[in-house]
Design a protein around this motif. Structure first.
Motif, PDB file in Angstrom:
ATOM      1  N   SER A  37       0.830  -1.206   0.000  1.00  0.00           N
ATOM      2  CA  SER A  37       0.000   0.000   0.000  1.00  0.00           C
ATOM      3  C   SER A  37       0.867   1.260   0.000  1.00  0.00           C
ATOM      4  CB  SER A  37      -0.924  -0.015   1.229  1.00  0.00           C
ATOM      5  OG  SER A  37      -1.648   1.181   1.318  1.00  0.00           O
ATOM      6  N   LEU A  38       1.926   1.255   0.819  1.00  0.00           N
ATOM      7  CA  LEU A  38       2.825   2.416   0.891  1.00  0.00           C
ATOM      8  C   LEU A  38       3.562   2.609  -0.435  1.00  0.00           C
ATOM      9  CD1 LEU A  38       4.262   1.727   4.474  1.00  0.00           C
ATOM     10  CD2 LEU A  38       2.506   3.415   3.860  1.00  0.00           C
ATOM     11  N   VAL A  39       4.000   1.499  -1.038  1.00  0.00           N
ATOM     12  CA  VAL A  39       4.698   1.585  -2.326  1.00  0.00           C
ATOM     13  C   VAL A  39       3.746   2.108  -3.402  1.00  0.00           C
ATOM     14  CG1 VAL A  39       5.914   0.282  -4.124  1.00  0.00           C
ATOM     15  CG2 VAL A  39       6.298  -0.282  -1.720  1.00  0.00           C
ATOM     16  N   ALA A  40       2.497   1.614  -3.372  1.00  0.00           N
ATOM     17  CA  ALA A  40       1.497   2.062  -4.351  1.00  0.00           C
ATOM     18  C   ALA A  40       1.272   3.571  -4.225  1.00  0.00           C
ATOM     19  CB  ALA A  40       0.185   1.306  -4.156  1.00  0.00           C
ATOM     20  N   ASP A  54      -0.999 -12.411  -0.652  1.00  0.00           N
ATOM     21  CA  ASP A  54      -2.325 -11.809  -0.826  1.00  0.00           C
ATOM     22  C   ASP A  54      -3.379 -12.678  -0.133  1.00  0.00           C
ATOM     23  OD1 ASP A  54      -4.202 -10.011  -1.628  1.00  0.00           O
ATOM     24  OD2 ASP A  54      -3.910 -10.314  -3.769  1.00  0.00           O
ATOM     25  N   ASN A  55      -4.607 -12.223  -0.195  1.00  0.00           N
ATOM     26  CA  ASN A  55      -5.744 -12.949   0.388  1.00  0.00           C
ATOM     27  C   ASN A  55      -5.482 -13.295   1.846  1.00  0.00           C
ATOM     28  OD1 ASN A  55      -7.092 -12.797  -2.112  1.00  0.00           O
ATOM     29  ND2 ASN A  55      -5.857 -14.497  -2.847  1.00  0.00           N
ATOM     30  N   ASN A  56      -5.727 -14.532   2.221  1.00  0.00           N
ATOM     31  CA  ASN A  56      -5.524 -14.878   3.627  1.00  0.00           C
ATOM     32  C   ASN A  56      -4.199 -15.578   3.881  1.00  0.00           C
ATOM     33  OD1 ASN A  56      -7.553 -13.618   4.917  1.00  0.00           O
ATOM     34  ND2 ASN A  56      -8.888 -15.401   5.111  1.00  0.00           N
ATOM     35  N   PHE A 280      -8.861  -5.796   3.464  1.00  0.00           N
ATOM     36  CA  PHE A 280      -8.993  -4.547   2.715  1.00  0.00           C
ATOM     37  C   PHE A 280      -8.328  -4.680   1.350  1.00  0.00           C
ATOM     38  CE2 PHE A 280      -8.713  -3.308   7.279  1.00  0.00           C
ATOM     39  CZ  PHE A 280     -10.074  -3.062   7.433  1.00  0.00           C
ATOM     40  N   PRO A 281      -8.967  -4.097   0.309  1.00  0.00           N
ATOM     41  CA  PRO A 281      -8.410  -4.235  -1.034  1.00  0.00           C
ATOM     42  C   PRO A 281      -7.020  -3.606  -1.142  1.00  0.00           C
ATOM     43  CG  PRO A 281     -10.324  -2.743  -1.017  1.00  0.00           C
ATOM     44  CD  PRO A 281     -10.239  -3.348   0.333  1.00  0.00           C
ATOM     45  N   ALA A 282      -6.134  -4.294  -1.865  1.00  0.00           N
ATOM     46  CA  ALA A 282      -4.768  -3.795  -2.045  1.00  0.00           C
ATOM     47  C   ALA A 282      -4.792  -2.456  -2.752  1.00  0.00           C
ATOM     48  CB  ALA A 282      -3.955  -4.807  -2.857  1.00  0.00           C
ATOM     49  N   LEU A 290      -6.140  -0.437   7.428  1.00  0.00           N
ATOM     50  CA  LEU A 290      -5.545  -1.367   8.388  1.00  0.00           C
ATOM     51  C   LEU A 290      -5.380  -0.709   9.757  1.00  0.00           C
ATOM     52  CD1 LEU A 290      -3.745  -3.653   9.549  1.00  0.00           C
ATOM     53  CD2 LEU A 290      -1.849  -2.690   8.234  1.00  0.00           C
ATOM     54  N   LEU A 291      -4.741   0.471   9.806  1.00  0.00           N
ATOM     55  CA  LEU A 291      -4.507   1.100  11.113  1.00  0.00           C
ATOM     56  C   LEU A 291      -5.818   1.467  11.800  1.00  0.00           C
ATOM     57  CD1 LEU A 291      -1.335   3.280  11.432  1.00  0.00           C
ATOM     58  CD2 LEU A 291      -1.601   0.824  11.405  1.00  0.00           C
ATOM     59  N   ARG A 292      -6.787   1.944  11.010  1.00  0.00           N
ATOM     60  CA  ARG A 292      -8.094   2.264  11.611  1.00  0.00           C
ATOM     61  C   ARG A 292      -8.747   1.017  12.198  1.00  0.00           C
ATOM     62  NH1 ARG A 292      -9.742   7.293  11.060  1.00  0.00           N
ATOM     63  NH2 ARG A 292      -8.802   8.571   9.437  1.00  0.00           N
ATOM     64  N   SER A 293      -8.626  -0.103  11.496  1.00  0.00           N
ATOM     65  CA  SER A 293      -9.253  -1.338  11.989  1.00  0.00           C
ATOM     66  C   SER A 293      -8.594  -1.799  13.290  1.00  0.00           C
ATOM     67  CB  SER A 293      -9.194  -2.437  10.924  1.00  0.00           C
ATOM     68  OG  SER A 293      -7.886  -2.966  10.826  1.00  0.00           O
ATOM     69  N   LEU A 294      -7.283  -1.572  13.429  1.00  0.00           N
ATOM     70  CA  LEU A 294      -6.609  -1.980  14.669  1.00  0.00           C
ATOM     71  C   LEU A 294      -7.016  -1.082  15.835  1.00  0.00           C
ATOM     72  CD1 LEU A 294      -3.017  -2.994  13.500  1.00  0.00           C
ATOM     73  CD2 LEU A 294      -5.066  -4.396  13.781  1.00  0.00           C
TER      74      LEU A 294
END
Ligand code: ZN
Length: 305
Positions: A37-40, A54-56, A280-282, A290-294
């Motif tokens: 995500s950061l690289v994107a 990816d995935n699980n 969450f979608p890549a 991710l951080l919000r979910s944590l």
């Protein structure tokens, strides 16, 4: 007259070819989703990095597919955390990614590393050579580290693609300001709503805890490749029974059986908290989700019954 047209056509064709070559961004392969995500975000509209785990899937237990091998062969740049997290990449990097620059993030300048939790090392350290005395590799869960990671990625991309230095720099600056906003937001949320003390499934949350002032009270396992001992389980059960834990975190990558057992012991709930944000979608927004979910998981933990 005819010659001039031909020359013009050739010049035009040459200009088109050069322009295309200049705008082709490097082929980038990234190991895990939050780093992807950061690289994107740093690449922006210039191109999309390839994601391996990816995935699980979990980086602790991943094995490479043929399409991954192909992506590594075509890569100009591979970004991963380090051999202690993505052991599956060590050999492929040497054999497949010979033409690529390798960015190992646990060596990125300015990154703030935490040692593997001593409590857990005492439990697992001796039989686990890979992690003996090592650093905690879940380093992306501190948003300040995320900014440092993005800067290291930008430096690599600028080396490979100097034509687009300004684009990478602008994307990096954007990302950094979004990370600052996110950090302030989540700190406020956790202050206002409070947070519970979970027993986490695997010991992956120290960076998040340090960054946001929340606290876990135990982990079912240091590394999901290693079986949890009976002694460690009864230690955790004691914590739960003494009301020392408010909930147990479960992760979608792993069997919830032990976590559910522990939660049942103390009449507390299991709550999903995934350090990879797999659901969450890549893409550029995944890290923030991710951080919000944590943060939400730590908030939910205190009210969970
Ligand atoms: Zn992990």
């Amino acid at each position: 007259m005819k010659m001039d047209w031909q020359r013009l056509a050739l010049a035009l064709l040459g200009w088109l070819l050069v322009d295309q070559a200049a705008s082709a961004a490097p082929n980038v392969v990234v190991s895990v989703k939050p780093i992807h995500s950061l690289v994107a975000a740093v690449m922006g509209d210039l191109g999309a990095p390839v994601l391996l785990v990816d995935n699980n899937a979990s980086p602790h237990t991943f094995s490479l597919r043929p399409s991954d091998a192909e992506a590594l062969q075509n890569a100009d740049l591979v970004v991963y955390v380090g051999p202690d997290l993505e052991a599956f990449l060590v050999r492929p990097l040497a054999s497949l990614a010979q033409n690529a620059d390798i960015l190992e993030l646990d060596r990125a300048p300015g990154l703030s590393l935490l040692p593997v939790n001593e409590r857990i090392l005492a439990e697992f350290g001796e039989g686990d050579d890979d992690h003996d005395g090592a650093y905690d590799m879940h380093l992306w869960l501190d948003p300040e580290n995320a900014g440092t990671i993005a800067a290291a990625v930008a430096t690599e991309l600028e080396k490979l693609d100097p034509e687009n230095v300004q684009v990478y720099e602008a994307n990096l600056a954007d990302l950094r300001s979004r990370l600052n906003e996110l950090t302030a937001d989540l700190k406020t949320e956790l202050l206002e709503k409070g947070s519970g003390r979970p027993i986490v499934y695997h010991d992956a949350f120290h960076y998040f805890e340090r960054a946001f002032g929340v606290q876990s009270v135990g982990a079912v396992t240091l590394n999901p490749e290693i079986a949890t001992s009976a002694a460690h389980l009864s230690e955790l059960t004691a914590i739960v029974k003494a009301n020392g834990a408010d909930c147990v975190f479960v992760e979608p990558q792993f069997e919830p059986r032990l976590a559910e057992l522990l939660a049942a012991e103390g009449g507390i709930a299991t709550i999903e908290a995934d350090p990879l944000g797999s659901q969450f979608p890549a893409g550029t927004g995944q890290y923030e989700q991710l951080l919000r979910s944590l943060a939400d998981a730590f908030v939910a933990c205190q009210h969970a019954e």
